[in-house]
Every structure is written in C-alpha cells, then in structure tokens.
Design a protein around this motif. Sequence first.
Motif, PDB file in Angstrom:
ATOM      1  N   GLY A   1       0.824  -1.199   0.000  1.00  0.00           N
ATOM      2  CA  GLY A   1       0.000   0.000   0.000  1.00  0.00           C
ATOM      3  C   GLY A   1       0.858   1.248   0.000  1.00  0.00           C
ATOM      4  N   ILE A   2       0.327   2.298  -0.607  1.00  0.00           N
ATOM      5  CA  ILE A   2       1.095   3.531  -0.764  1.00  0.00           C
ATOM      6  C   ILE A   2       1.410   4.193   0.576  1.00  0.00           C
ATOM      7  CG2 ILE A   2      -0.972   4.965  -1.105  1.00  0.00           C
ATOM      8  CD1 ILE A   2       2.384   5.434  -2.953  1.00  0.00           C
ATOM      9  N   ALA A   3       0.496   4.125   1.533  1.00  0.00           N
ATOM     10  CA  ALA A   3       0.707   4.806   2.814  1.00  0.00           C
ATOM     11  C   ALA A   3       1.919   4.236   3.540  1.00  0.00           C
ATOM     12  CB  ALA A   3      -0.548   4.692   3.683  1.00  0.00           C
ATOM     13  N   SER A   4       2.010   2.914   3.592  1.00  0.00           N
ATOM     14  CA  SER A   4       3.127   2.281   4.276  1.00  0.00           C
ATOM     15  C   SER A   4       4.453   2.594   3.593  1.00  0.00           C
ATOM     16  CB  SER A   4       2.906   0.765   4.325  1.00  0.00           C
ATOM     17  OG  SER A   4       4.030   0.113   4.871  1.00  0.00           O
ATOM     18  N   VAL A   5       4.480   2.526   2.271  1.00  0.00           N
ATOM     19  CA  VAL A   5       5.707   2.786   1.532  1.00  0.00           C
ATOM     20  C   VAL A   5       6.161   4.233   1.717  1.00  0.00           C
ATOM     21  CG1 VAL A   5       6.690   2.993  -0.793  1.00  0.00           C
ATOM     22  CG2 VAL A   5       5.376   0.959  -0.161  1.00  0.00           C
ATOM     23  N   VAL A   6       5.245   5.171   1.611  1.00  0.00           N
ATOM     24  CA  VAL A   6       5.633   6.584   1.756  1.00  0.00           C
ATOM     25  C   VAL A   6       6.072   6.879   3.183  1.00  0.00           C
ATOM     26  CG1 VAL A   6       4.816   8.965   1.618  1.00  0.00           C
ATOM     27  CG2 VAL A   6       4.246   7.353  -0.187  1.00  0.00           C
TER      28      VAL A   6
ATOM     29  N   ARG B   1       2.054  16.384   5.949  1.00  0.00           N
ATOM     30  CA  ARG B   1       1.907  16.101   7.384  1.00  0.00           C
ATOM     31  C   ARG B   1       3.252  15.940   8.079  1.00  0.00           C
ATOM     32  NH1 ARG B   1      -2.156  12.648   5.555  1.00  0.00           N
ATOM     33  NH2 ARG B   1      -0.766  10.847   5.834  1.00  0.00           N
ATOM     34  N   SER B   2       4.273  15.518   7.320  1.00  0.00           N
ATOM     35  CA  SER B   2       5.586  15.319   7.937  1.00  0.00           C
ATOM     36  C   SER B   2       6.195  16.622   8.435  1.00  0.00           C
ATOM     37  CB  SER B   2       6.545  14.662   6.928  1.00  0.00           C
ATOM     38  OG  SER B   2       7.001  15.602   5.952  1.00  0.00           O
ATOM     39  N   GLY B   3       5.777  17.747   7.834  1.00  0.00           N
ATOM     40  CA  GLY B   3       6.321  19.042   8.229  1.00  0.00           C
ATOM     41  C   GLY B   3       7.782  19.231   7.863  1.00  0.00           C
ATOM     42  N   SER B   4       8.288  18.404   6.940  1.00  0.00           N
ATOM     43  CA  SER B   4       9.721  18.408   6.634  1.00  0.00           C
ATOM     44  C   SER B   4      10.059  18.947   5.251  1.00  0.00           C
ATOM     45  CB  SER B   4      10.269  16.973   6.733  1.00  0.00           C
ATOM     46  OG  SER B   4      10.062  16.438   8.015  1.00  0.00           O
ATOM     47  N   LEU B   5       9.046  19.391   4.505  1.00  0.00           N
ATOM     48  CA  LEU B   5       9.297  19.798   3.127  1.00  0.00           C
ATOM     49  C   LEU B   5      10.152  21.065   3.068  1.00  0.00           C
ATOM     50  CD1 LEU B   5       8.772  19.275   0.132  1.00  0.00           C
ATOM     51  CD2 LEU B   5       6.673  20.635   0.339  1.00  0.00           C
TER      52      LEU B   5
ATOM     53  N   LEU C   1      -1.403  18.152  -7.025  1.00  0.00           N
ATOM     54  CA  LEU C   1      -0.471  17.426  -6.168  1.00  0.00           C
ATOM     55  C   LEU C   1       0.440  18.380  -5.402  1.00  0.00           C
ATOM     56  CD1 LEU C   1       0.403  14.441  -8.518  1.00  0.00           C
ATOM     57  CD2 LEU C   1      -1.138  14.450  -6.554  1.00  0.00           C
ATOM     58  N   ALA C   2       0.857  19.454  -6.056  1.00  0.00           N
ATOM     59  CA  ALA C   2       1.650  20.453  -5.345  1.00  0.00           C
ATOM     60  C   ALA C   2       0.850  21.051  -4.194  1.00  0.00           C
ATOM     61  CB  ALA C   2       2.109  21.542  -6.304  1.00  0.00           C
ATOM     62  N   ALA C   3      -0.418  21.352  -4.448  1.00  0.00           N
ATOM     63  CA  ALA C   3      -1.260  21.904  -3.386  1.00  0.00           C
ATOM     64  C   ALA C   3      -1.391  20.931  -2.230  1.00  0.00           C
ATOM     65  CB  ALA C   3      -2.631  22.263  -3.953  1.00  0.00           C
ATOM     66  N   SER C   4      -1.541  19.648  -2.514  1.00  0.00           N
ATOM     67  CA  SER C   4      -1.610  18.652  -1.446  1.00  0.00           C
ATOM     68  C   SER C   4      -0.313  18.601  -0.654  1.00  0.00           C
ATOM     69  CB  SER C   4      -1.923  17.264  -2.020  1.00  0.00           C
ATOM     70  OG  SER C   4      -3.263  17.159  -2.423  1.00  0.00           O
ATOM     71  N   ALA C   5       0.822  18.688  -1.345  1.00  0.00           N
ATOM     72  CA  ALA C   5       2.109  18.657  -0.654  1.00  0.00           C
ATOM     73  C   ALA C   5       2.305  19.862   0.252  1.00  0.00           C
ATOM     74  CB  ALA C   5       3.238  18.589  -1.686  1.00  0.00           C
ATOM     75  N   PHE C   6       1.677  20.978  -0.122  1.00  0.00           N
ATOM     76  CA  PHE C   6       1.805  22.184   0.687  1.00  0.00           C
ATOM     77  C   PHE C   6       0.635  22.394   1.642  1.00  0.00           C
ATOM     78  CE2 PHE C   6       4.919  23.224  -2.607  1.00  0.00           C
ATOM     79  CZ  PHE C   6       5.958  23.700  -1.821  1.00  0.00           C
ATOM     80  N   GLY C   7      -0.216  21.375   1.780  1.00  0.00           N
ATOM     81  CA  GLY C   7      -1.183  21.411   2.880  1.00  0.00           C
ATOM     82  C   GLY C   7      -2.638  21.531   2.526  1.00  0.00           C
TER      83      GLY C   7
ATOM     84  N   LEU D   1      -2.519  10.893  -1.735  1.00  0.00           N
ATOM     85  CA  LEU D   1      -2.213  10.412  -0.391  1.00  0.00           C
ATOM     86  C   LEU D   1      -0.727  10.584  -0.075  1.00  0.00           C
ATOM     87  CD1 LEU D   1      -3.656   7.231   1.247  1.00  0.00           C
ATOM     88  CD2 LEU D   1      -1.249   7.819   1.540  1.00  0.00           C
ATOM     89  N   ALA D   2       0.124  10.303  -1.068  1.00  0.00           N
ATOM     90  CA  ALA D   2       1.558  10.460  -0.870  1.00  0.00           C
ATOM     91  C   ALA D   2       1.920  11.918  -0.582  1.00  0.00           C
ATOM     92  CB  ALA D   2       2.313   9.960  -2.100  1.00  0.00           C
ATOM     93  N   MET D   3       1.358  12.849  -1.355  1.00  0.00           N
ATOM     94  CA  MET D   3       1.658  14.259  -1.135  1.00  0.00           C
ATOM     95  C   MET D   3       1.101  14.754   0.204  1.00  0.00           C
ATOM     96  SD  MET D   3       3.555  15.080  -3.654  1.00  0.00           S
ATOM     97  CE  MET D   3       4.101  13.348  -3.743  1.00  0.00           C
ATOM     98  N   GLU D   4      -0.042  14.241   0.594  1.00  0.00           N
ATOM     99  CA  GLU D   4      -0.601  14.598   1.899  1.00  0.00           C
ATOM    100  C   GLU D   4       0.306  14.124   3.026  1.00  0.00           C
ATOM    101  OE1 GLU D   4      -4.451  12.830   1.594  1.00  0.00           O
ATOM    102  OE2 GLU D   4      -5.143  14.310   0.105  1.00  0.00           O
ATOM    103  N   ALA D   5       0.914  12.953   2.852  1.00  0.00           N
ATOM    104  CA  ALA D   5       1.857  12.449   3.854  1.00  0.00           C
ATOM    105  C   ALA D   5       3.092  13.341   3.931  1.00  0.00           C
ATOM    106  CB  ALA D   5       2.257  11.014   3.522  1.00  0.00           C
TER     107      ALA D   5
END
Length: 304
Positions: free
Chosen positions: A207-212, A265-269, A294-300, A258-262
């Motif tokens: 699953g993508i969540a576990s891998v990311v 959430r990491s706060g590390s970008l 996807l960029a928008a998801s990565a930025f929150g 889901l990957a970009m949302e993760a």
Amino acid sequence: MGRRVRIIGAPTDYGTNRRGVDMGPSAIRYAGLADDLEAADVTCRDVGDLAVPRMEERDPDTEKPPAGTARFLRETRDVCTVLADHVADSIDEGATPLALGGDHSIAIGSLAGSSRDAAIGAIWFDAHGDFNTPTTSPSGNVHGMPLAAALGVGDFAADEYAWTDAPGLAAEHVALVGLRSLDEDERDALRDSDVTAFTMSDIDQRGIASVVDDALAVATDGTDGIHVSLDLDWLDPTVAPGVGTPVRGGVTYREAHLAMEAVSRSGSLRSMELVEVNPVLDEHNETAALAVELAASAFGKRVL
C-alpha cells in the motif's frame, strides 16, 4: 497566511530527446498553480522563468555525443547552477522553493541549492531511477542522470562534474518511490548504493501509505528537511498522459494525493520540483492540472 513559496520556472528540455517539456512551467501556471497554493494557506511569489536558450540556439555538435558522454551537458550546467542559486536564496529568505520543469535534469540544480548549507533527505517519486551516468546511459539524456549526478556516482565523482554535487545529500537519506523502469547498469548501480528503492510491486503489496511512511523515515532521519522530486510519469499514463517517457502500471490519482498529503503532514518539506509535464503530449492540459493539485496537497491543501 502560512508557508511562503517561491515559484521558479526552469523551462529546459536539454535533458531529453522529445520536444515540449520546456513549455511545462507555462502549462502548470496556466492550470492555476498560484490559486491552488493560496487555497492551501500559502503565500506565493512567482519569480518567473530562468533564461534558457531555445533548441534552435543550441550547439549542434552536442546533439549526438560519442559514447560515454552526455547530451547538452554544458547547457544543463548553465541552467542548473543558476537554479541552485535561486533555490538556496529562497531558503535563506524563509521561502520554500518550488521549481517547475522542464525535464528532470533540473533536479541537479534543485538538490545542489537545497543542500548547500544543510543536511537534507530526498524522496524521488518517479517511474525511473535517474541513476545513470554518461558511461551507463543508453541515450546520453541527462534527465536519466540527476540523482546519480547529485550523489557523485561513477563518472560524476570527477572534478569536471563538481557543479552537480549536492553537498548536504547522502545516499542513505534518499528514497525512490514507485520504480518500474530501470536500465540494466542503472539497476546494478542502485543495488550497490545506499539509496532505498521502493518499486511499484512494493506499493502493490504494502500500500502507498506504508511505503511513503518508510520513505519519509529514510529521508528525515537526522536531516534538516527533505527535497521532493515529483516526476509526473510516476503516475499511470491513463491519469497523466502528458509526459515524455510514460510507463504503464503507475500510481493512481488517489495514491498520488495520499503520498503528497503524507509529505505535508511530515512538516519536513524544504524544497520541491514538478518535472516532465509535456503539453504537446497532454490532453486538455490535464497533466499540468494534476501537477497543480499534487503540489497543493504537498503544501497542505485538504478537503477538511
């Protein structure tokens, strides 16, 4: 407003042998990048595009290099050294750089700039490994080499390639996610490296969540932040048709979000790039629009 983002266009197609990716930054902007980022509580500043000479202005002698060399390496160097300065300056001024490609060779500049004064990790969302060198590449196209270049692999350890070095990036802090197309020598080089690689089979099985989550653990362990390199050919061509090197069997629309949302959430970008959007091959600009989402998801950006 929350995070500040600086958008930097790098309209280059030096690293590939298909025309069109140099129009990627314009297509992504046209798809509403600034509006979607602002909806994610982000303040945007778009500094425009780097000055990149057109195909017609290139040196024809670099079109077909002899074996063991890379196409348009001088031109790629010129773009990437300028991009590295823009990325580093953005971070110094408290903004998160978002580079818009162009082909994936621009990652050499993004990684060099982001790691100039810090230890960083990197997550490479891509169908390909980008771990070739001038000697191992079947094509000589630099868009298949940026990760190897940044890590000083093989040929890239030579002094003449010092401009490709990402000083704060170590292989043990790099994770590739979604691999499904590797050249033979590239595969061997990855196996011999300290890079962590997750294939599409890993995503299928776990699953993508576990891998990311595992990729984030690799990239954030002891680092000051992460660089996210998002090649749109990471997604299945049925979702992202406008790419130059499509490979069937990629991630789905929801897996990508889901990957970009993760990542968010990491706060590390720390820095990010969107690459390989080719409007010439796209359908109604849908791949550029997906890059924006996807960029928008990565930025929150969230539903709730």
